[in-house]
Design a protein around this motif. Structure first.
Motif, PDB file in Angstrom:
ATOM      1  N   ASN A 176       0.863  -1.179   0.000  1.00  0.00           N
ATOM      2  CA  ASN A 176       0.000   0.000   0.000  1.00  0.00           C
ATOM      3  C   ASN A 176       0.904   1.234   0.000  1.00  0.00           C
ATOM      4  O   ASN A 176       1.560   1.517   1.007  1.00  0.00           O
ATOM      5  N   ILE A 235       0.555   4.534   3.050  1.00  0.00           N
ATOM      6  CA  ILE A 235       0.526   4.430   4.513  1.00  0.00           C
ATOM      7  C   ILE A 235       1.917   4.610   5.118  1.00  0.00           C
ATOM      8  O   ILE A 235       2.305   3.907   6.046  1.00  0.00           O
ATOM      9  N   GLU A 287      -9.227   1.534   8.123  1.00  0.00           N
ATOM     10  CA  GLU A 287      -8.329   1.586   9.270  1.00  0.00           C
ATOM     11  C   GLU A 287      -9.019   1.141  10.551  1.00  0.00           C
ATOM     12  O   GLU A 287      -8.386   0.587  11.444  1.00  0.00           O
ATOM     13  N   ASN A 338      -7.655   9.037   3.106  1.00  0.00           N
ATOM     14  CA  ASN A 338      -6.297   8.835   3.610  1.00  0.00           C
ATOM     15  C   ASN A 338      -6.034   9.854   4.716  1.00  0.00           C
ATOM     16  O   ASN A 338      -6.897  10.669   5.041  1.00  0.00           O
ATOM     17  N   GLN A 360       1.336   7.781  11.716  1.00  0.00           N
ATOM     18  CA  GLN A 360       0.873   8.461  10.507  1.00  0.00           C
ATOM     19  C   GLN A 360       0.431   9.886  10.790  1.00  0.00           C
ATOM     20  O   GLN A 360       0.685  10.795  10.001  1.00  0.00           O
TER      21      GLN A 360
END
Length: 288
Positions: A49, A52, A158, A178, A200
């Protein structure tokens, strides 16, 4: 820190309970069948991915990078498997190829009931608590109980929105595609809070400049990433499980330290001392 059950039993972000225990220091021991499988299948295809970071991404050199790349490197060293990373596909295309069986593993994916229809999962190798982020003009929310009746941003895939609605009646879920999108929504005043994973959030704020956002709480929810093995590869699943279990806590910490920092580089107060201590206790709880 709000917990459920024992210190090493936490809800992952999809509402699935699993145990996190100290990793084994035993050397990798493969059965004859497992060794034969590697000889017959020396190269495995990996789908990642790219959205991320710092968990996994393609860097400016075009290389597979991030925390999961460190784990995959150790797995390759211990098993002798060669890794072919599909860097030419979008995440949507990666999922389609995984469902079709054209990709062997996804090295950093959140386990869910839906994904279990096409993936088998190795126990999680990357785990961080889900934290609460608020805009400067919003009331601080300290625990997941404070989410009741609030507008809360979550990132697609998520965390399980149905679980949140069941656990926190009246919560209004606002989906984001995102982390960048989630920070934009929060800064615009579209929600009361963002529920997301700490690494993140920290990295995205550093890159995007949303420095006035405040992290005010830590929850019992966990952002746990596992290796997903496409269906029909049970021996590969066992091999990867043994390889992950052979990775020591020191090795895991070295990978985390390379890619994650728990302090804001500009001293703008995103993470205060209390929350750093809480996150440190989270890691201690899964080691003991």
């Amino acid at each position: 820190v709000k917990t459920t059950g024992t210190r090493a039993r936490l809800f992952n972000a999809q509402g699935m309970l699993h145990d996190l225990s100290r990793t084994s220091n035993n050397p990798l021991s493969l059965s004859a069948k497992e060794k034969a499988w590697i000889l017959a299948n020396p190269v495995i295809t990996v789908g990642i991915n790219p959205d991320i970071s710092p968990f996994e991404f393609i860097d400016h050199h075009g290389d597979f990078s991030g925390m999961s790349s460190g784990f995959i490197q150790l797995i390759a060293q211990r098993t002798g498997l060669k890794i072919n990373v599909r860097k030419d596909l979008s995440w949507t295309e990666i999922i389609d190829h995984a469902k079709a069986g054209d990709i062997d593993i996804l090295p950093a994916i959140v386990r869910s009931i839906e994904k279990q229809s096409y993936l088998d999962f190795v126990p999680p190798h990357i785990s961080y608590p889900m934290v609460i982020l608020v805009a400067p003009n919003k009331m601080p929310l300290h625990t997941s109980d404070d989410l009741k009746g609030k507008k809360v941003i979550i990132i697609d895939n998520e965390i399980n929105p149905s679980m949140l609605r069941n656990n926190h009646p009246g919560i209004e879920i606002i989906p984001a595609k995102n982390m960048t999108h989630a920070l934009q929504l929060l800064s615009s005043g579209s929600a009361d809070a963002l529920l997301g994973n700490l690494p993140q959030i920290n990295e995205s704020i550093e890159k995007s400049g949303y420095s006035k956002l405040r992290m005010t709480g830590i929850t019992e929810y966990e952002y746990a990433l596992s290796i997903g093995v496409t269906k029909g590869r049970p021996i590969l699943s066992r091999i990867l499980g043994k390889a992950i279990n052979s990775i020591t806590e020191d090795e895991r910490q070295a990978i985390r330290d390379r890619w994650v920092t728990l302090e804001h580089p500009h001293g703008l107060g995103l993470i205060n001392l209390t929350l750093i201590i809480l996150v440190s206790l989270f890691f201690l709880s899964i080691m003991l």
